[in-house]
Write a protein that holds these residues in place. Structure first.
Motif, PDB file in Angstrom:
ATOM      1  N   ALA A 189       0.815  -1.236   0.000  1.00  0.00           N
ATOM      2  CA  ALA A 189       0.000   0.000   0.000  1.00  0.00           C
ATOM      3  C   ALA A 189       0.840   1.273   0.000  1.00  0.00           C
ATOM      4  O   ALA A 189       0.323   2.356  -0.313  1.00  0.00           O
ATOM      5  N   CYS A 190       2.101   1.179   0.341  1.00  0.00           N
ATOM      6  CA  CYS A 190       2.911   2.406   0.454  1.00  0.00           C
ATOM      7  C   CYS A 190       2.982   3.112  -0.901  1.00  0.00           C
ATOM      8  O   CYS A 190       3.501   2.549  -1.871  1.00  0.00           O
ATOM      9  N   PRO A 191       2.509   4.337  -1.003  1.00  0.00           N
ATOM     10  CA  PRO A 191       2.416   4.987  -2.319  1.00  0.00           C
ATOM     11  C   PRO A 191       3.759   5.441  -2.880  1.00  0.00           C
ATOM     12  O   PRO A 191       3.883   5.683  -4.080  1.00  0.00           O
ATOM     13  N   THR A 192       4.772   5.568  -2.011  1.00  0.00           N
ATOM     14  CA  THR A 192       6.064   6.064  -2.497  1.00  0.00           C
ATOM     15  C   THR A 192       7.120   4.957  -2.593  1.00  0.00           C
ATOM     16  O   THR A 192       8.292   5.241  -2.853  1.00  0.00           O
ATOM     17  N   GLY A 193       6.702   3.717  -2.346  1.00  0.00           N
ATOM     18  CA  GLY A 193       7.646   2.601  -2.434  1.00  0.00           C
ATOM     19  C   GLY A 193       8.760   2.711  -1.406  1.00  0.00           C
ATOM     20  O   GLY A 193       9.923   2.418  -1.692  1.00  0.00           O
ATOM     21  N   ALA A 194       8.406   3.119  -0.194  1.00  0.00           N
ATOM     22  CA  ALA A 194       9.438   3.370   0.816  1.00  0.00           C
ATOM     23  C   ALA A 194       9.965   2.086   1.460  1.00  0.00           C
ATOM     24  O   ALA A 194      11.033   2.112   2.084  1.00  0.00           O
ATOM     25  N   PHE A 195       9.244   0.986   1.312  1.00  0.00           N
ATOM     26  CA  PHE A 195       9.742  -0.258   1.910  1.00  0.00           C
ATOM     27  C   PHE A 195      10.668  -0.960   0.922  1.00  0.00           C
ATOM     28  O   PHE A 195      10.245  -1.354  -0.168  1.00  0.00           O
ATOM     29  N   VAL A 196      11.921  -1.107   1.353  1.00  0.00           N
ATOM     30  CA  VAL A 196      12.878  -1.844   0.537  1.00  0.00           C
ATOM     31  C   VAL A 196      12.566  -3.338   0.654  1.00  0.00           C
ATOM     32  O   VAL A 196      12.833  -4.125  -0.250  1.00  0.00           O
ATOM     33  N   VAL A 200      12.209  -3.066   6.446  1.00  0.00           N
ATOM     34  CA  VAL A 200      13.320  -2.203   5.998  1.00  0.00           C
ATOM     35  C   VAL A 200      12.714  -1.003   5.283  1.00  0.00           C
ATOM     36  O   VAL A 200      12.172  -1.123   4.183  1.00  0.00           O
ATOM     37  N   LEU A 201      12.819   0.145   5.941  1.00  0.00           N
ATOM     38  CA  LEU A 201      12.198   1.368   5.434  1.00  0.00           C
ATOM     39  C   LEU A 201      13.269   2.334   4.952  1.00  0.00           C
ATOM     40  O   LEU A 201      14.184   2.675   5.708  1.00  0.00           O
ATOM     41  N   ASP A 202      13.154   2.759   3.719  1.00  0.00           N
ATOM     42  CA  ASP A 202      14.013   3.837   3.225  1.00  0.00           C
ATOM     43  C   ASP A 202      13.311   5.148   3.590  1.00  0.00           C
ATOM     44  O   ASP A 202      12.394   5.586   2.905  1.00  0.00           O
ATOM     45  N   ARG A 205      12.238   8.034   1.292  1.00  0.00           N
ATOM     46  CA  ARG A 205      11.077   7.927   0.398  1.00  0.00           C
ATOM     47  C   ARG A 205       9.756   7.976   1.160  1.00  0.00           C
ATOM     48  O   ARG A 205       8.684   7.899   0.557  1.00  0.00           O
ATOM     49  N   CYS A 206       9.837   8.048   2.482  1.00  0.00           N
ATOM     50  CA  CYS A 206       8.626   7.943   3.300  1.00  0.00           C
ATOM     51  C   CYS A 206       7.992   9.324   3.500  1.00  0.00           C
ATOM     52  O   CYS A 206       8.671  10.299   3.832  1.00  0.00           O
ATOM     53  N   ILE A 207       6.696   9.394   3.328  1.00  0.00           N
ATOM     54  CA  ILE A 207       5.973  10.670   3.452  1.00  0.00           C
ATOM     55  C   ILE A 207       6.148  11.251   4.852  1.00  0.00           C
ATOM     56  O   ILE A 207       6.260  12.467   5.018  1.00  0.00           O
ATOM     57  N   SER A 208       6.185  10.404   5.867  1.00  0.00           N
ATOM     58  CA  SER A 208       6.372  10.917   7.238  1.00  0.00           C
ATOM     59  C   SER A 208       7.697  11.668   7.345  1.00  0.00           C
ATOM     60  O   SER A 208       7.757  12.786   7.847  1.00  0.00           O
ATOM     61  N   GLY A 232       2.966  13.651   8.069  1.00  0.00           N
ATOM     62  CA  GLY A 232       2.979  12.231   8.392  1.00  0.00           C
ATOM     63  C   GLY A 232       2.155  11.438   7.388  1.00  0.00           C
ATOM     64  O   GLY A 232       1.718  11.975   6.355  1.00  0.00           O
ATOM     65  N   CYS A 233       1.948  10.191   7.691  1.00  0.00           N
ATOM     66  CA  CYS A 233       1.186   9.295   6.804  1.00  0.00           C
ATOM     67  C   CYS A 233       0.786   8.091   7.644  1.00  0.00           C
ATOM     68  O   CYS A 233       1.606   7.549   8.386  1.00  0.00           O
ATOM     69  N   ASP A 234      -0.478   7.700   7.531  1.00  0.00           N
ATOM     70  CA  ASP A 234      -0.963   6.559   8.325  1.00  0.00           C
ATOM     71  C   ASP A 234      -1.198   5.304   7.497  1.00  0.00           C
ATOM     72  O   ASP A 234      -1.688   4.299   8.016  1.00  0.00           O
ATOM     73  N   ILE A 235      -0.887   5.370   6.206  1.00  0.00           N
ATOM     74  CA  ILE A 235      -1.340   4.297   5.312  1.00  0.00           C
ATOM     75  C   ILE A 235      -0.892   2.909   5.790  1.00  0.00           C
ATOM     76  O   ILE A 235      -1.698   1.978   5.870  1.00  0.00           O
ATOM     77  N   CYS A 236       0.399   2.768   6.141  1.00  0.00           N
ATOM     78  CA  CYS A 236       0.866   1.412   6.474  1.00  0.00           C
ATOM     79  C   CYS A 236       0.357   0.942   7.833  1.00  0.00           C
ATOM     80  O   CYS A 236       0.443  -0.245   8.153  1.00  0.00           O
ATOM     81  N   ASN A 237      -0.190   1.841   8.630  1.00  0.00           N
ATOM     82  CA  ASN A 237      -0.920   1.427   9.833  1.00  0.00           C
ATOM     83  C   ASN A 237      -2.382   1.143   9.483  1.00  0.00           C
ATOM     84  O   ASN A 237      -2.974   0.183   9.967  1.00  0.00           O
TER      85      ASN A 237
HETATM   86  S1  SF4 Z   1       4.200   6.063   6.479  1.00  0.00           S
HETATM   87 FE1  SF4 Z   1       3.283   6.139   4.408  1.00  0.00          FE
HETATM   88  S2  SF4 Z   1       4.978   6.669   3.031  1.00  0.00           S
HETATM   89 FE2  SF4 Z   1       5.887   5.986   4.997  1.00  0.00          FE
HETATM   90  S3  SF4 Z   1       6.252   3.807   4.725  1.00  0.00           S
HETATM   91 FE3  SF4 Z   1       4.215   3.988   5.651  1.00  0.00          FE
HETATM   92  S4  SF4 Z   1       2.812   4.009   3.872  1.00  0.00           S
HETATM   93 FE4  SF4 Z   1       4.865   4.455   3.087  1.00  0.00          FE
END
Ligand code: SF4
Ligand code: SF4
Length: 317
Positions: A189-196, A200-202, A205-208, A232-237
């Motif tokens: 679901a991460c819209p920016t592809g922040a999970f490598v 593992v979070l890059d 690339r994370c909106i937060s 911030g961003c709640d999508i991955c929660n």
């Molecule tokens: S907070 Fe948003 S942008 Fe950051 S890893 Fe989670 S879904 Fe992706």
């Protein structure tokens, strides 16, 4: 009642939804932290580099400590109706969590001092504390593929605090299961592809990270993928099934969305605002970190996908 049971009862009285105790042994995954830092995934959060030795070995944080008490504070409130765009992370709609938790965690530290501790040092998202690893070892949950602590029967809308003490408390059994299983909802679901990859979070690339920690312009290639998020961003929660099933509303009024969020969505909301008004409205909230200039930048980016001011259609929980 044992001292540990009394401590947990005290934490519950103070409004914390979970409390566990662990020791000061080095945390696992130290090589992964080094690798993560070496790859530049921390972006400009250079303090993480400076803190790495202590993060890996919590005994270095408070050398005289013999135990660490971990507490969780629930910030979740259900969205009433569709979430408007621009969107603000749930934890940031009310009072800054440092403020919301300060008196209560200090109170817990004082309680330990009154029971013989010579040291009881509280931390709320400050200093080099590896909160999630310690919480897992204190039996409170597992670290999900989205890198959040997930508590069984409670989900992951928590803030984590710690009190380091020289009292040798009886520790809790670590949480050893991983209930993510084959699920990959957060990663997908991460819209920016922040999970490598899983866990593992890059951050770059994370909106937060980009809306809170990053200074300067937001990279164009990512700005178009913000899906209306302005802080911030709640999508991955929000996509996590453990939150769908188990998240309960907070009992803490401090985390309730302030009334200003019922109307503050128009495009020029921050543009028209002066520094004094921003300080009055948001000086005691997490928005203070990016500040007025940062929120103007974020608001412009979020409005790219927002369509008309005040339209719905965002991702709510
Ligand atoms: S907070 Fe948003 S942008 Fe950051 S890893 Fe989670 S879904 Fe992706
Ligand atoms: S969405 Fe699925 S994979 Fe991600 S943290 Fe939740 S259970 Fe784990």
């Amino acid at each position: 009642m044992s001292l540990e049971q009394e401590l947990k009862a005290k934490a519950a009285d103070l409004g914390f939804v979970a409390c566990g105790i662990t020791d000061l042994a080095p945390v696992p995954h130290t090589a992964e932290l080094d690798d993560w830092l070496a790859r530049g995934y921390a972006g400009t959060m250079r303090y993480l580099q400076r803190q790495a030795r202590r993060r890996k070995d919590p005994q270095r944080i408070v050398p005289e400590a013999r135990s660490v008490v971990i507490i969780c504070d629930n910030y979740y409130y259900r969205q009433l109706g569709p979430q408007a765009i621009p969107q603000v992370a749930k934890y940031a709609l009310g009072t800054d969590y440092h403020i919301a938790m300060r008196n209560r965690i200090n109170n817990l530290a004082d309680w330990l001092m009154a029971r013989g501790a010579k040291t009881a040092r509280p931390y709320v998202d400050a200093g080099p504390v590896p909160e999630r690893e310690l919480a897992q070892r204190a039996g409170l949950g597992w670290i999900g593929k989205n890198t959040m602590l997930i508590a069984p029967r409670a989900g992951s809308y928590f803030l984590i605090g710690a009190v380091f003490t020289d009292l040798a408390l009886v520790t809790d059994a670590p949480f050893t299961e991983d209930h993510c299983g084959s699920c990959t909802r957060c990663l997908d679901a991460c819209p920016t592809g922040a999970f490598v990859g899983p866990r593992v979070l890059d951050a770059t690339r994370c909106i937060s990270y980009l809306t809170i920690e990053h200074r300067g312009d937001i990279p164009e290639t990512l700005a178009d993928r913000f899906e209306g998020w302005a802080f911030g961003c709640d999508i991955c929660n929000d996509v996590c099934p453990w939150n769908h099933k188990f998240s309960q509303e907070s009992s803490r009024d401090e985390f309730r969305a302030r009334p200003i969020w019922g109307t503050a969505r128009n495009q020029d909301f921050f543009e028209k605002m002066g520094a004094d008004e921003f300080a009055d409205l948001f000086g005691d909230t997490p928005l203070e970190r990016p500040g007025l200039d940062g929120m103007r930048r974020n608001w412009r980016v979020a409005h790219r996908v927002a369509g008309e001011p005040g339209t719905g259609g965002g991702r709510g929980a």
